[in-house]
Scaffold this active site. Structure first.
Site, PDB file in Angstrom:
ATOM      1  N   THR A   1       0.862  -1.185   0.000  1.00 19.83           N
ATOM      2  CA  THR A   1       0.000   0.000   0.000  1.00 19.83           C
ATOM      3  C   THR A   1       0.899   1.236   0.000  1.00 19.83           C
ATOM      4  O   THR A   1       1.369   1.652  -1.049  1.00 19.83           O
ATOM      5  CB  THR A   1      -0.974  -0.006   1.205  1.00 19.83           C
ATOM      6  OG1 THR A   1      -0.241  -0.240   2.415  1.00 19.83           O
ATOM      7  CG2 THR A   1      -2.022  -1.094   1.031  1.00 19.83           C
TER       8      THR A   1
ATOM      9  N   THR B   1      -7.106  10.286  -0.106  1.00 21.45           N
ATOM     10  CA  THR B   1      -7.229  11.094  -1.314  1.00 21.45           C
ATOM     11  C   THR B   1      -6.004  11.000  -2.205  1.00 21.45           C
ATOM     12  O   THR B   1      -6.039  11.497  -3.325  1.00 21.45           O
ATOM     13  CB  THR B   1      -7.464  12.567  -0.939  1.00 21.45           C
ATOM     14  OG1 THR B   1      -6.410  13.006  -0.083  1.00 21.45           O
ATOM     15  CG2 THR B   1      -8.777  12.730  -0.235  1.00 21.45           C
TER      16      THR B   1
ATOM     17  N   THR C   1      -1.044  -2.252  10.531  1.00 23.40           N
ATOM     18  CA  THR C   1      -1.614  -2.759   9.283  1.00 23.40           C
ATOM     19  C   THR C   1      -0.518  -3.449   8.517  1.00 23.40           C
ATOM     20  O   THR C   1       0.190  -2.892   7.716  1.00 23.40           O
ATOM     21  CB  THR C   1      -2.360  -1.725   8.429  1.00 23.40           C
ATOM     22  OG1 THR C   1      -2.960  -2.362   7.344  1.00 23.40           O
ATOM     23  CG2 THR C   1      -1.582  -0.608   7.893  1.00 23.40           C
TER      24      THR C   1
ATOM     25  N   LYS D   1       4.039  -6.921   3.962  1.00 21.34           N
ATOM     26  CA  LYS D   1       3.781  -5.524   3.658  1.00 21.34           C
ATOM     27  C   LYS D   1       3.493  -4.817   4.966  1.00 21.34           C
ATOM     28  O   LYS D   1       2.990  -5.405   5.928  1.00 21.34           O
ATOM     29  CB  LYS D   1       2.623  -5.353   2.679  1.00 21.34           C
ATOM     30  CG  LYS D   1       1.246  -5.761   3.178  1.00 21.34           C
ATOM     31  CD  LYS D   1       0.494  -4.769   4.042  1.00 21.34           C
ATOM     32  CE  LYS D   1       0.407  -3.418   3.381  1.00 21.34           C
ATOM     33  NZ  LYS D   1      -0.322  -2.446   4.305  1.00 21.34           N
TER      34      LYS D   1
END
Length: 411
Positions: A161, A411, A198, A187
């Protein structure tokens, strides 16, 4: 090939290096860029499986599905399918249905039973998966699979990510005179503060190993590696560490009583520690890896708590970013960790530079400290002189870029 005591580090491999594994990845439209966002690891035989998960009370739907698959398959799996770009977390009944649909679609595409497939997701929380894109991508996944390094590469790219680099490692060792390989890919860059964060991590091996022994090893190793890193103090909803053992190396079954168990456990820990440190080093916006070693605590558990408090301190992290030898921030973190500490016996070093002895400051060369703190890896060493406990934790500095990256994450 680097030799590390009981095992060798292979520099040019990936999760497909152990016998029996293929991997692959592709772009199905979950990310706004053209980077891979869907991947899979597939084993040609039912693999012994073990997993640990986030301790957050808000657990994403894929974790429930994976737990069910491992339980229903009596700790055996054939495949794990992973998407990035969307966490499928806090998405209610529809999100749960989508996770089951991912599993069913992957099983159909790969010709497997649904309970032979695990599911993992990572990305933005609270948005439903666009299942038309996911389903189309899963249907195309089999053609992306390969057992060579390209398959590993494409899988690694599919799980990223905000990561800047892929994270993978492979080692080999001898068990019963046969070569056994252990490989891992992970990751993680932000929202990292395990008890699991995460982060997703996947470990493959071709060892023959008893299922309960694999689960026990995974749990114990996680406490010393993935649960000893922090980037920002936040634990996520999707964290998962999954390992699969094909058994195709042909050794006699590994358990704690096997004569080569210690060597296998050491190699397994090396894989997990390497991945964990890579996550810490790649922390969002980070410029330095920080390694904190605490010795002389009353217990190992106490040392772990103190080390994680230091490495997770925003003031310590910003001091490292500013190359400021402010040991006061370190001792303040020690004092608030909630663990037994003798306030008159604490020593602190920055690398080899002694800054505190017996809780009293020692004159040191500020210029030497400045040069050291501008390096790539910063070692903070704390000796409490209060017992036999010791531990090491890893993190990173806190930079302006961390705020920039996370201020615009959606965003």
């Amino acid at each position: 090939m680097e030799v590390v005591s009981l095992f060798k580090v292979i520099s040019d491999g990936g999760v497909t290096s152990p016998k029996g594994f293929q991997a692959g990845g592709l772009h199905c439209g979950l990310k706004k860029t053209s980077r891979n966002d869907l991947g899979a690891i597939v084993c040609e035989v039912p693999a012994v499986a073990a997993a640990v998960y986030t301790t957050s009370v808000f657990q994403a739907a894929p974790l429930k599905v994976t737990r069910e698959s491992i339980a229903a398959g009596e700790r055996r799996l054939r495949a794990i399918v992973v998407n990035s770009g969307n966490a499928n977390a806090c998405t209610g009944q529809q999100g749960e249905a989508d996770a089951y649909e991912m599993r069913a679609s992957a099983a159909a595409a790969l010709g497997l039973a649904e309970t032979e497939v695990a599911v993992a997701s990572t990305g933005v929380i609270g948005e439903l998966l666009p299942m038309d894109r996911v389903s189309s991508g899963i249907a195309a996944l089999p053609s992306s699979l390969s057992g060579d390094n390209e398959g590993s590469e494409q899988f690694c790219q599919a799980i990223l990510t905000t990561d800047l680099v892929k994270k993978e490692v492979v080692v080999s060792l001898e068990v019963d005179g046969r070569e056994v390989r252990i490989a891992g890919a992970a990751k993680g860059s932000g929202m990292i503060h395990p008890n699991m964060a995460t982060m997703l991590a996947f470990v493959t091996t071709d060892a023959v190993i008893e299922p309960q022994s694999l689960q026990g090893l995974l749990g114990a190793t996680t406490d010393l590696t993935f649960n000893m890193i922090t980037v920002d103090g936040d634990t996520s909803t999707n964290d998962m560490l999954l390992t699969m053992a094909s058994g195709l190396a042909g050794n006699t079954e590994l358990s704690q009583s096997h004569p080569d168990w210690d060597a296998f456990a050491a190699a397994f820990q090396y894989v997990c520690q390497t991945l964990a440190k890579a996550i810490a080093r790649d922390g969002e916006g980070a410029s330095r890896l920080v390694e904190v070693t605490v010795e002389g605590a009353v217990t190992d558990e106490s040392a772990r708590a103190i080390a994680k408090t230091i490495v997770g301190s925003s003031l310590v992290k910003t001091a490292v970013f500013g190359a400021d030898a402010n040991w006061g921030r370190i001792i303040a973190a020690v004092g608030r960790a909630g663990e037994p500490v003798n306030p008159d016996t604490v020593d602190i070093k920055l690398g080899d530079i002694i800054v505190l002895t017996g809780s009293r400051p020692i004159p040191f060369d500020e210029e030497e400290a400045l040069v050291y703190l501008k390096g790539d890896t910063i070692a903070i060493k704390v000796d409490l002189h209060n017992g036999p406990g010791h531990a090491t934790a890893w993190g990173c500095d806190l930079t302006y870029d961390y705020v920039r990256i996370n201020a615009a994450y959606r965003t």
